[in-house]
Design a protein around this motif. Structure first.
Motif, PDB file in Angstrom:
ATOM      1  N   THR A 168       0.740  -1.089   0.122  1.00  0.00           N
ATOM      2  CA  THR A 168      -0.045   0.157  -0.291  1.00  0.00           C
ATOM      3  C   THR A 168       0.686   1.237  -0.090  1.00  0.00           C
ATOM      4  O   THR A 168       0.523   2.181  -0.551  1.00  0.00           O
ATOM      5  N   VAL A 169       2.067   1.245   0.689  1.00  0.00           N
ATOM      6  CA  VAL A 169       3.018   2.275   0.675  1.00  0.00           C
ATOM      7  C   VAL A 169       3.514   2.627  -0.814  1.00  0.00           C
ATOM      8  O   VAL A 169       3.558   3.669  -1.468  1.00  0.00           O
ATOM      9  N   ALA A 170       4.075   1.290  -1.557  1.00  0.00           N
ATOM     10  CA  ALA A 170       4.218   1.494  -3.112  1.00  0.00           C
ATOM     11  C   ALA A 170       3.200   2.190  -3.828  1.00  0.00           C
ATOM     12  O   ALA A 170       3.542   2.933  -4.676  1.00  0.00           O
ATOM     13  N   PHE A 171       2.056   1.567  -3.558  1.00  0.00           N
ATOM     14  CA  PHE A 171       0.928   2.101  -4.518  1.00  0.00           C
ATOM     15  C   PHE A 171       0.607   3.698  -4.222  1.00  0.00           C
ATOM     16  O   PHE A 171       0.263   4.158  -5.030  1.00  0.00           O
ATOM     17  N   SER A 172       0.942   3.842  -2.793  1.00  0.00           N
ATOM     18  CA  SER A 172       0.533   5.511  -2.511  1.00  0.00           C
ATOM     19  C   SER A 172       1.357   6.312  -3.588  1.00  0.00           C
ATOM     20  O   SER A 172       1.072   7.604  -3.595  1.00  0.00           O
ATOM     21  N   ASN A 173       2.591   5.840  -3.776  1.00  0.00           N
ATOM     22  CA  ASN A 173       3.707   6.704  -4.634  1.00  0.00           C
ATOM     23  C   ASN A 173       3.235   6.923  -6.054  1.00  0.00           C
ATOM     24  O   ASN A 173       3.713   7.691  -6.697  1.00  0.00           O
ATOM     25  N   PHE A 174       2.177   6.276  -6.454  1.00  0.00           N
ATOM     26  CA  PHE A 174       1.721   6.297  -7.810  1.00  0.00           C
ATOM     27  C   PHE A 174       0.286   6.704  -8.214  1.00  0.00           C
ATOM     28  O   PHE A 174      -0.207   6.564  -9.312  1.00  0.00           O
ATOM     29  N   THR A 175      -0.366   6.780  -7.060  1.00  0.00           N
ATOM     30  CA  THR A 175      -1.894   7.425  -7.012  1.00  0.00           C
ATOM     31  C   THR A 175      -2.199   7.968  -5.846  1.00  0.00           C
ATOM     32  O   THR A 175      -1.180   8.451  -4.937  1.00  0.00           O
ATOM     33  N   VAL A 176      -3.487   8.489  -5.875  1.00  0.00           N
ATOM     34  CA  VAL A 176      -3.919   9.243  -4.660  1.00  0.00           C
ATOM     35  C   VAL A 176      -4.588   8.127  -3.682  1.00  0.00           C
ATOM     36  O   VAL A 176      -5.592   8.569  -3.116  1.00  0.00           O
ATOM     37  N   ALA A 177      -3.650   7.259  -3.115  1.00  0.00           N
ATOM     38  CA  ALA A 177      -4.125   6.392  -2.159  1.00  0.00           C
ATOM     39  C   ALA A 177      -4.446   6.579  -0.966  1.00  0.00           C
ATOM     40  O   ALA A 177      -5.174   6.130  -0.171  1.00  0.00           O
ATOM     41  N   LEU A 178      -3.945   7.917  -0.403  1.00  0.00           N
ATOM     42  CA  LEU A 178      -4.393   8.282   0.881  1.00  0.00           C
ATOM     43  C   LEU A 178      -5.423   9.470   1.006  1.00  0.00           C
ATOM     44  O   LEU A 178      -5.741   9.856   2.366  1.00  0.00           O
ATOM     45  N   GLU A 179      -5.885   9.912  -0.151  1.00  0.00           N
ATOM     46  CA  GLU A 179      -6.808  11.046  -0.078  1.00  0.00           C
ATOM     47  C   GLU A 179      -8.283  10.506  -0.022  1.00  0.00           C
ATOM     48  O   GLU A 179      -9.108  11.185   0.425  1.00  0.00           O
ATOM     49  N   GLY A 180      -8.554   9.477  -0.601  1.00  0.00           N
ATOM     50  CA  GLY A 180      -9.913   8.999  -0.710  1.00  0.00           C
ATOM     51  C   GLY A 180      -9.970   7.739   0.132  1.00  0.00           C
ATOM     52  O   GLY A 180      -9.396   6.611   0.141  1.00  0.00           O
ATOM     53  N   ALA A 181     -11.437   7.483   0.672  1.00  0.00           N
ATOM     54  CA  ALA A 181     -11.616   6.237   1.554  1.00  0.00           C
ATOM     55  C   ALA A 181     -11.281   4.948   0.729  1.00  0.00           C
ATOM     56  O   ALA A 181     -10.808   3.954   1.541  1.00  0.00           O
ATOM     57  N   PRO A 182     -11.875   4.959  -0.699  1.00  0.00           N
ATOM     58  CA  PRO A 182     -11.608   3.411  -1.036  1.00  0.00           C
ATOM     59  C   PRO A 182     -10.022   3.152  -1.206  1.00  0.00           C
ATOM     60  O   PRO A 182      -9.933   1.928  -1.184  1.00  0.00           O
ATOM     61  N   TYR A 183      -9.208   4.023  -1.417  1.00  0.00           N
ATOM     62  CA  TYR A 183      -7.800   3.718  -1.434  1.00  0.00           C
ATOM     63  C   TYR A 183      -7.154   3.742  -0.046  1.00  0.00           C
ATOM     64  O   TYR A 183      -5.997   3.184   0.275  1.00  0.00           O
ATOM     65  N   ALA A 184      -7.551   4.842   0.541  1.00  0.00           N
ATOM     66  CA  ALA A 184      -6.971   4.763   2.147  1.00  0.00           C
ATOM     67  C   ALA A 184      -7.163   3.938   2.963  1.00  0.00           C
ATOM     68  O   ALA A 184      -6.268   3.626   3.949  1.00  0.00           O
ATOM     69  N   LEU A 185      -8.532   3.334   2.964  1.00  0.00           N
ATOM     70  CA  LEU A 185      -8.606   2.182   3.763  1.00  0.00           C
ATOM     71  C   LEU A 185      -7.797   1.077   3.857  1.00  0.00           C
ATOM     72  O   LEU A 185      -7.258   0.788   4.780  1.00  0.00           O
ATOM     73  N   PRO A 186      -7.185   0.533   2.568  1.00  0.00           N
ATOM     74  CA  PRO A 186      -6.224  -0.553   2.852  1.00  0.00           C
ATOM     75  C   PRO A 186      -4.776  -0.215   3.503  1.00  0.00           C
ATOM     76  O   PRO A 186      -4.405  -0.942   4.248  1.00  0.00           O
ATOM     77  N   PHE A 187      -4.602   1.125   3.517  1.00  0.00           N
ATOM     78  CA  PHE A 187      -3.312   1.750   4.077  1.00  0.00           C
ATOM     79  C   PHE A 187      -3.454   1.586   5.559  1.00  0.00           C
ATOM     80  O   PHE A 187      -2.812   1.055   6.203  1.00  0.00           O
ATOM     81  N   TRP A 188      -4.422   2.281   5.906  1.00  0.00           N
ATOM     82  CA  TRP A 188      -4.700   2.516   7.530  1.00  0.00           C
ATOM     83  C   TRP A 188      -5.236   1.360   8.105  1.00  0.00           C
ATOM     84  O   TRP A 188      -4.593   0.986   9.137  1.00  0.00           O
ATOM     85  N   LEU A 189      -5.971   0.465   7.448  1.00  0.00           N
ATOM     86  CA  LEU A 189      -6.407  -0.780   7.983  1.00  0.00           C
ATOM     87  C   LEU A 189      -5.113  -1.781   8.125  1.00  0.00           C
ATOM     88  O   LEU A 189      -4.991  -2.438   9.201  1.00  0.00           O
ATOM     89  N   SER A 190      -4.100  -1.884   7.162  1.00  0.00           N
ATOM     90  CA  SER A 190      -2.836  -2.741   7.124  1.00  0.00           C
ATOM     91  C   SER A 190      -1.992  -2.087   8.264  1.00  0.00           C
ATOM     92  O   SER A 190      -1.518  -3.027   9.011  1.00  0.00           O
TER      93      SER A 190
END
Length: 159
Positions: free
Chosen positions: A120-142
């Motif tokens: 999820t950290v690597a993914f966040s470097n190439f998209t807006v993974a921490l800005e929206g709930a659908p993408y941020a949830l895996p980061f924070w949950l993991s």
């Protein structure tokens, strides 16, 4: 910029060039702006030169998204916000490291959770993974699951 766009052989190369241009410009705007506290939440970020080229798609003039959550966090929240997030992540990773070192045979669940978190950290470097709930949830949950599992291991070892 239009010449660069036309010289790129396919959309994948154009996308990579676009990201490089946007990331470089946003990093420059961050260092020239307010690097300590950032530009602020909700303030749109613009890269005017791209609006008049083929690199900009669509008519949305409300600002650009850098497709890099960590850079976006740094730009919007500055070093203060970035260091706060880093402190949370380092605290969790420290607990996980400590748990894995103390566990006699390791822990497959914790190791799997750590792998997923790093994805999820690597993914966040190439998209807006921490800005929206659908993408941020895996980061924070993991991140939370890594911490909980590390605490379970350490608690079990103390008994």
């Amino acid at each position: 910029l239009n010449t660069v766009y036309d010289a790129a052989q396919n959309d994948s190369i154009r996308n990579n060039i676009w990201r490089f241009l946007v990331w470089r410009r946003m990093a420059g705007d961050w260092t020239e702006g307010n690097p300590i506290s950032g530009a602020g939440v909700g303030k749109p970020w613009f890269y005017g030169a791209l609006y008049h080229t083929q690199f900009h798609y669509g008519e949305d003039r409300l600002g650009l998204d850098p497709h890099n959550s960590l850079l976006n966090l740094l730009y919007r929240f500055g070093l203060v916000g970035f260091l706060l997030l880093s402190a949370i992540v380092v605290t969790v990773l420290h607990a996980a490291w400590h748990a894995l070192r103390r566990a006699p045979t390791g822990d497959v669940l914790l190791e799997g959770l750590l792998l997923y978190f790093f994805y999820t950290v690597a993914f966040s470097n190439f998209t807006v993974a921490l800005e929206g709930a659908p993408y941020a949830l895996p980061f924070w949950l993991s991140l939370a699951l890594v911490y909980v599992r590390a605490r379970q291991i350490l608690h079990a070892l103390e008994l």
